[in-house]
Write a protein that holds these residues in place. Structure first.
Motif, PDB file in Angstrom:
ATOM      1  N   ARG A 202      33.529  44.984  35.689  1.00  0.00           N
ATOM      2  CA  ARG A 202      32.510  43.934  35.548  1.00  0.00           C
ATOM      3  C   ARG A 202      31.522  44.275  34.431  1.00  0.00           C
ATOM      4  O   ARG A 202      31.045  43.388  33.716  1.00  0.00           O
TER       5      ARG A 202
ATOM      6  N   PHE B  25      26.149  39.759  36.785  1.00  0.00           N
ATOM      7  CA  PHE B  25      27.399  40.483  37.024  1.00  0.00           C
ATOM      8  C   PHE B  25      27.258  41.467  38.195  1.00  0.00           C
ATOM      9  O   PHE B  25      27.979  42.448  38.291  1.00  0.00           O
TER      10      PHE B  25
ATOM     11  N   THR C 223      36.893  37.820  41.617  1.00  0.00           N
ATOM     12  CA  THR C 223      36.533  38.108  40.230  1.00  0.00           C
ATOM     13  C   THR C 223      37.659  37.710  39.285  1.00  0.00           C
ATOM     14  O   THR C 223      37.414  37.256  38.159  1.00  0.00           O
TER      15      THR C 223
ATOM     16  N   LEU D 209      39.942  44.436  39.651  1.00  0.00           N
ATOM     17  CA  LEU D 209      39.182  43.265  40.062  1.00  0.00           C
ATOM     18  C   LEU D 209      39.732  42.679  41.353  1.00  0.00           C
ATOM     19  O   LEU D 209      40.946  42.600  41.535  1.00  0.00           O
TER      20      LEU D 209
END
Length: 668
Positions: free
Chosen positions: A446, A425, A473, A469
């Motif tokens: 995340r 991540f 993502t 995001l």
């Protein structure tokens, strides 16, 4: 038009723009895209003169008025409507000019100031400001509530409304949808489609960009690339461009290898030395093409749940809300639904209707106010909070969060295993120990996703998971959710995510939760109809508020009711008896006799108002015509002020008479 020519921009040691050039035409609607940290906000600062280029030219027409959303959180007791009105710089300048002219008793200046006020649309300005507020989700008395009574997200909506209120030739919007729910987003989208100036938007909302923009400006590796088309068209064209660039690079590599092979083979031979030397020069002159370098793709997946209880949840006349100092505040009542394994719900509804409260209740973050929630055996909930800090600790790093989580769900996990997992991540090196409070919004999001994946849930509750995001993502989240085998309940204003993930929708409105019979397009049409109705009601309320203020009654304007579906037709009343009709007719005649003098005076005031308005129109036309002497202009200005005073007194008297008539009719 806007022109950037060979611009170099540095922020500290980082180069944001390097020899970047682009031209934007007047009236174009532009989506500015690029990975997080590429420098999009720095480019905005360059356009607004907060930053200056280290090299190159930035040209924007001097006469252009600029509007952008201020990032500071205002601390003031000013009413929300007045705060938004202050965004109209022309109106504020005209108001100040009138105040200065009246203080100086300058008839000429008073006339000019009144002309400026008319040009700035002062008469309907409060109604326009309140229409903006209503469109962005403010309700009823909120439009006149003090600014400092609102939370941070709502204050950012106020700043957005203030920017929209400003007459502008260029508008810059940096992530304007982050603090909006779907209702307000749909309204904003429609408003921006009608905007006539040049618009540049930074956004990670694919559908929002597609609906508004016709040009996409990609900031990539310190360069600006212009694409004609919306975001979807940009993706297609960029893929083609990258393919062509890679093919050209590969072809050049082959040519360079061929030249180098010739040089290596024949540079020692006298008969070939001259040819070898010419190839050396050719190789040196060749402009080297760069290989295609793209941001590393981000992807993840939810692990298979250990079990899938069915049903997962059952709600029996459940009420949700929260506790206040005055007691329980119930928002949604009578929820009778079941949640089955594998279902994917999108939860729709206006801000404040109870979507997040419902999700928090299901997530066990707060208790139900009534009814029973029955959980299936083995239910494992993964909760993504709208405010990430609700589930994170600001003084701990990502690794400490994972260690604490592992103790609960997987005690045998080793620290290196957790470090490797965080690396998936994008938490690498020292980042695993960086305090969460210092991470960016995207990094916090995340981390929450990483914690969800580790928990191995069978029910995902996601409350606005995409707020921070970037597009890459978001795509990764969408793919992961589509492959997830459990159940998903999603609250989001990201329509692309809702379309790609959800099979059905629930609507939270008017204190109820029920299935929504339709898709997102149906919901958007319903929202637009509601916003139009709310705008009409807001204008009417603004007029009432103005009259009440002038009358000095101090009465607050009646709250604007949210538009609702038309009620079912009720049975017609039974015919009244003849005697009853005769009696009611006599009563009406008596009331009419009592109110006749009052109504007559109101009609006289209406006639005077018409005459004053006609005279005002003639004076304004006279002021705008050529050949007026200074004395004539001064006289006209003073007469305009006198008419304004007379109109104000007449309106106050008209309102007094209207209240007396209403009181008599009510008592009768």
């Amino acid at each position: 038009m806007i022109t950037l020519r060979n611009v170099v921009l540095r922020r500290g040691t980082k180069i944001v723009l390097d020899d970047a050039s682009v031209v934007l035409q007047p009236g174009e609607k532009v989506g500015l895209v690029g990975r997080n940290g590429a420098g999009k906000s720095s480019l905005f600062a360059l356009l607004t003169d907060r930053l200056h280029s280290d090299k190159g030219d930035v040209e924007i027409p001097r006469q252009w008025a600029l509007a952008e959303v201020a990032q500071n959180m205002p601390e003031t007791e000013m009413p929300a409507t007045e705060f938004v009105l202050e965004g109209d710089v022309r109106l504020m300048a005209a108001r100040q000019a009138l105040a200065d002219a009246e203080a100086a008793d300058d008839g000429h200046a008073i006339a000019d100031a009144y002309a400026q006020l008319m040009d700035a649309g002062s008469l309907d300005a409060p109604a326009r400001a309140q229409a903006l507020l209503m469109g962005l989700g403010f309700k009823g008395a909120q439009v006149d509530a003090p600014v400092n009574s609102f939370s941070g997200g709502w204050r950012m909506r106020l700043q957005l409304a203030r920017a929209l209120m400003c007459p502008s030739d260029l508008m810059l919007l940096d992530e304007p949808t982050n603090h909006l729910d779907l209702d307000a987003l749909v309204w904003l989208e429609a408003w921006l489609q009608r905007y006539e100036g040049t618009l540049i938007i930074i956004s990670h909302d694919r559908e929002f960009l597609d609906a508004i923009t016709k040009v996409t400006l990609h900031l990539d590796e310190t360069k600006l690339h212009r694409y004609g088309g919306n975001y979807t068209a940009f993706e297609s064209m960029r893929a083609e461009r990258m393919l062509q660039q890679q093919q050209a690079f590969d072809k050049q590599q082959e040519r360079m290898a061929h030249l180098q092979k010739f040089i290596d083979r024949f540079k020692a031979k006298a008969s070939k030395a001259k040819q070898a030397q010419s190839r050396v020069k050719a190789l040196e002159r060749m402009e080297r093409l760069a290989p295609v370098l793209t941001a590393s793709d981000f992807s993840f997946e939810f692990r298979e749940p250990l079990n899938l209880p069915n049903p997962m949840l059952m709600f029996d006349t459940v009420s949700v809300g929260y506790d206040t100092d005055e007691g329980e505040k119930v928002i949604v009542r009578g929820i009778d639904r079941s949640v089955l394994a594998g279902q994917r719900f999108g939860i729709l509804g206006a801000n404040g209707q109870g979507k997040s409260t419902f999700v928090k209740t299901v997530a066990r973050m707060q208790r139900a106010m009534g009814g029973t929630i029955t959980e299936g055996k083995g239910l494992s909930i993964g909760y993504f909070a709208q405010q990430e800090m609700d589930v994170l600790r600001p003084d701990e790093g990502p690794l400490m969060h994972m260690i604490r989580l592992a103790k609960e769900v997987s005690p045998n996990a080793r620290e290196q295993e957790l470090r490797d997992f965080l690396g998936q991540f994008r938490f690498v090196g020292d980042m695993v120990n960086q305090e969460v409070g210092s991470l960016s919004g995207g990094e916090k999001a995340r981390l929450v996703l990483a914690m969800l994946v580790w928990q191995r849930p069978n029910l995902l509750l996601l409350d606005e998971p995409t707020n921070h995001l970037d597009l890459q993502t978001r795509e990764a989240l969408s793919m992961a959710l589509n492959e997830f085998e459990g159940t998903v309940m999603l609250v989001s204003h990201d329509r692309a995510l809702l379309r790609e993930v959800c099979d059905e929708f629930w609507l939270v409105a008017d204190g109820k939760l029920a299935p929504f019979d339709g898709d997102l397009d149906d919901y958007q049409r319903w929202l637009l109809e509601q916003s139009k109705e709310a705008a009409k009601l807001a204008k009417e309320e603004a007029k009432q508020a103005l009259r009440a203020a002038r009358a000095g009654t101090g009465a607050a304007p009646a709250p604007v009711a949210a538009p609702v579906a038309a009620p079912a037709a009720s049975p017609a009343p039974a015919p009244a008896k003849r005697e009853d009709r005769k009696l009611s007719g006599q009563e009406r005649q008596k009331l009419n006799e009592q109110t006749r003098p009052l109504r007559k005076e109101m009609e006289q005031i209406d006639a005077k108002m018409k005459a004053w308005n006609d005279e005002r129109a003639k004076l304004e036309a006279q002021l705008s015509s050529a050949g007026q002497t200074p004395a004539q202009i001064a006289d006209a200005g003073k007469r305009l002020k006198a008419i304004g005073d007379e109109v104000e007194e007449a309106e106050m008297r008209w309102l007094e008479l209207s209240e007396q008539v209403d009181a008599i009719m009510t008592a009768g």
